[in-house]
Enzyme design. Structure first.
Site, PDB file in Angstrom:
ATOM      1  N   LYS A 108      52.090 161.572 107.035  1.00 58.03           N
ATOM      2  CA  LYS A 108      50.617 161.432 107.604  1.00 58.03           C
ATOM      3  C   LYS A 108      50.084 162.609 108.558  1.00 58.03           C
ATOM      4  O   LYS A 108      50.218 162.154 109.595  1.00 58.03           O
ATOM      5  CB  LYS A 108      50.490 159.904 108.149  1.00 58.03           C
ATOM      6  CG  LYS A 108      48.978 159.383 108.006  1.00 58.03           C
ATOM      7  CD  LYS A 108      48.763 157.929 107.887  1.00 58.03           C
ATOM      8  CE  LYS A 108      47.349 157.616 108.368  1.00 58.03           C
ATOM      9  NZ  LYS A 108      46.606 157.911 107.114  1.00 58.03           N
ATOM     10  N   LEU A 158      51.170 159.139 100.059  1.00 53.22           N
ATOM     11  CA  LEU A 158      51.348 158.562 101.180  1.00 53.22           C
ATOM     12  C   LEU A 158      51.809 157.072 101.210  1.00 53.22           C
ATOM     13  O   LEU A 158      51.318 156.451 100.118  1.00 53.22           O
ATOM     14  CB  LEU A 158      50.208 158.362 102.225  1.00 53.22           C
ATOM     15  CG  LEU A 158      50.192 157.875 103.540  1.00 53.22           C
ATOM     16  CD1 LEU A 158      50.725 158.967 104.483  1.00 53.22           C
ATOM     17  CD2 LEU A 158      48.890 157.438 104.078  1.00 53.22           C
ATOM     18  N   TYR A 166      49.105 161.522 112.513  1.00 57.17           N
ATOM     19  CA  TYR A 166      48.210 160.438 112.795  1.00 57.17           C
ATOM     20  C   TYR A 166      48.399 159.127 112.357  1.00 57.17           C
ATOM     21  O   TYR A 166      49.388 159.129 111.389  1.00 57.17           O
ATOM     22  CB  TYR A 166      46.768 160.902 112.820  1.00 57.17           C
ATOM     23  CG  TYR A 166      46.267 160.903 111.381  1.00 57.17           C
ATOM     24  CD1 TYR A 166      46.630 161.683 110.207  1.00 57.17           C
ATOM     25  CD2 TYR A 166      45.396 159.696 110.966  1.00 57.17           C
ATOM     26  CE1 TYR A 166      46.221 161.525 109.186  1.00 57.17           C
ATOM     27  CE2 TYR A 166      44.852 159.856 109.776  1.00 57.17           C
ATOM     28  CZ  TYR A 166      45.242 160.629 108.512  1.00 57.17           C
ATOM     29  OH  TYR A 166      44.951 160.366 107.392  1.00 57.17           O
ATOM     30  N   GLU A 208      46.978 159.691  94.132  1.00 60.59           N
ATOM     31  CA  GLU A 208      46.486 158.659  94.883  1.00 60.59           C
ATOM     32  C   GLU A 208      44.884 159.100  94.988  1.00 60.59           C
ATOM     33  O   GLU A 208      44.355 159.973  94.248  1.00 60.59           O
ATOM     34  CB  GLU A 208      47.027 158.347  96.124  1.00 60.59           C
ATOM     35  CG  GLU A 208      47.292 159.757  97.033  1.00 60.59           C
ATOM     36  CD  GLU A 208      47.923 159.429  98.355  1.00 60.59           C
ATOM     37  OE1 GLU A 208      48.138 158.499  98.916  1.00 60.59           O
ATOM     38  OE2 GLU A 208      48.434 160.498  98.731  1.00 60.59           O
TER      39      GLU A 208
HETATM   40  C1  LIG Z   1      45.849 159.848 101.247  1.00 57.12           C
HETATM   41  C2  LIG Z   1      46.127 158.336 101.903  1.00 57.12           C
HETATM   42  N1  LIG Z   1      46.480 157.566 100.858  1.00 57.12           N
HETATM   43  C3  LIG Z   1      46.632 156.409 101.167  1.00 57.12           C
HETATM   44  C4  LIG Z   1      45.731 155.572 102.388  1.00 57.12           C
HETATM   45  C5  LIG Z   1      45.899 154.292 102.731  1.00 57.12           C
HETATM   46  O1  LIG Z   1      46.892 154.036 103.672  1.00 57.12           O
HETATM   47  P1  LIG Z   1      46.856 152.660 104.582  1.00 57.12           P
HETATM   48  O2  LIG Z   1      46.761 151.568 103.565  1.00 57.12           O
HETATM   49  O3  LIG Z   1      48.094 152.953 105.375  1.00 57.12           O
HETATM   50  O4  LIG Z   1      45.503 152.912 105.243  1.00 57.12           O
HETATM   51  C6  LIG Z   1      45.393 156.801 103.233  1.00 57.12           C
HETATM   52  C7  LIG Z   1      44.785 156.013 104.612  1.00 57.12           C
HETATM   53  O5  LIG Z   1      44.296 156.975 105.430  1.00 57.12           O
HETATM   54  C8  LIG Z   1      45.192 157.958 102.829  1.00 57.12           C
HETATM   55  O6  LIG Z   1      44.907 158.989 103.761  1.00 57.12           O
END
Ligand SMILES: Cc1ncc(COP(=O)(O)O)c(C=O)c1O
Length: 285
Positions: free
Chosen positions: A148, A205, A34, A181
């Site tokens: 993701k 991610l 997603y 994270e």
């Molecule tokens: C586990 C995780 N880390 C980091 C992020 C932040 O990513 P982004 O800046 O692409 O929204 C998300 C966003 O959904 C996430 O689910």
């Protein structure tokens, strides 16, 4: 305010009216990936980056045959159909519906589903001014957190624990005591004036906002370092902040029972937040 609108294989409908097969592999196995994009004044922010990550996620789990340009056009049609101003887009691609069997089905087309929904930024805007509280929590996820994928149970449990503790996020730590994270955000600390965040490996991610912010900081001559941190580093940091598509830059003022800095958003976080706001304004003008 427009109702949330969905698009399933090019067909527009109310999100509430979407029907997906109970044999869909996204539903049965979490066999799906997603994306979430932020829409500012009807325009998709960092769209190329999100579609590039979606392409990588699809390739990583070997879903083929998705026309990403067509999916993009559907996304724009759905935003225009609202019409949506301040909104978010959720895009979800699964391996499709087939009788339940772990191995890939041989002739099943992927499910291409997206929806657009109004986004009210006011609660987060308030949290950006005041700073937010987070907890630390064990990272019990799998070995490919760079994909993701919709398998978010460990993230859900972490975030629920944070909510029960009156916090907004959970910073995840690995068995060796290093931090990865947060449950749905990237995280940064400021130590000795340098902005540090976890290096990109399979345990996090590749956050779109994380990457964008690193570039913004570099352009502004703010020292940055990608470096693995321990829980103690976070407790002792001058500043801590989260980044994400909807949270943007969210200062953290408490981690577990430790106050960060003077308990208010720090100068580097505030500067990066301003730089992010300016970048969005420049994109819209
Ligand atoms: C586990 C995780 N880390 C980091 C992020 C932040 O990513 P982004 O800046 O692409 O929204 C998300 C966003 O959904 C996430 O689910």
């Amino acid at each position: 305010m427009p109702e949330p609108l969905a698009n399933v294989h090019g067909q527009l409908m109310l999100l509430d009216d979407v029907k997906i097969s109970a044999q869909d592999r996204g539903f049965l196995f979490g066999d799906a990936v997603y994306e979430v994009l932020r829409i500012y004044q009807g325009r998709a922010w960092l769209e190329d980056e999100h579609f590039e990550r979606l392409k990588n996620s699809l390739a990583a789990i070997r879903i083929s045959g998705v026309d990403l340009d067509r999916l993009r056009r559907r996304m724009h049609e759905t935003i225009a159909a609202g019409p949506f101003g301040e909104a978010m887009v959720y895009i979800h691609v699964t391996r499709g519906a087939a009788p339940r069997r772990h191995a890939f089905p041989s002739d099943t087309a992927p499910l291409e589903f997206l929806f657009v929904k109004d986004y009210d930024d006011r609660p987060t805007a308030q949290a950006r001014l005041e700073g937010t509280k987070v907890i630390t929590y064990p990272d019990i996820r799998w070995g490919r957190c760079d994909i993701k994928s919709t398998n978010l149970l460990a993230n859900v449990l972490a975030n629920q624990t944070a909510a029960e503790a009156g916090a907004s996020e959970a910073l995840l730590y690995l068995p060796d005591g290093t931090m990865s994270e947060a449950s749905h955000s990237s995280y940064f600390i400021v130590a000795g004036g340098t902005v540090c965040t976890t290096p990109l490996k399979s345990n996090i991610l590749p956050g779109i906002t994380r990457n964008f912010l690193l570039r913004l900081a570099q352009k502004a001559d703010i020292p940055v370092r990608e470096h693995t941190m321990r829980r103690e580093d976070v407790y002792q940091a001058q500043e801590v902040f989260l980044t994400g598509t909807t949270s943007e830059v969210l200062p953290v003022v408490r981690v577990d029972d430790k106050s960060i800095g003077d308990g208010r958003p720090g100068p580097v976080s505030k500067r990066l937040l301003t730089l992010h706001e300016q970048a969005v304004h420049a994109f819209l003008s």
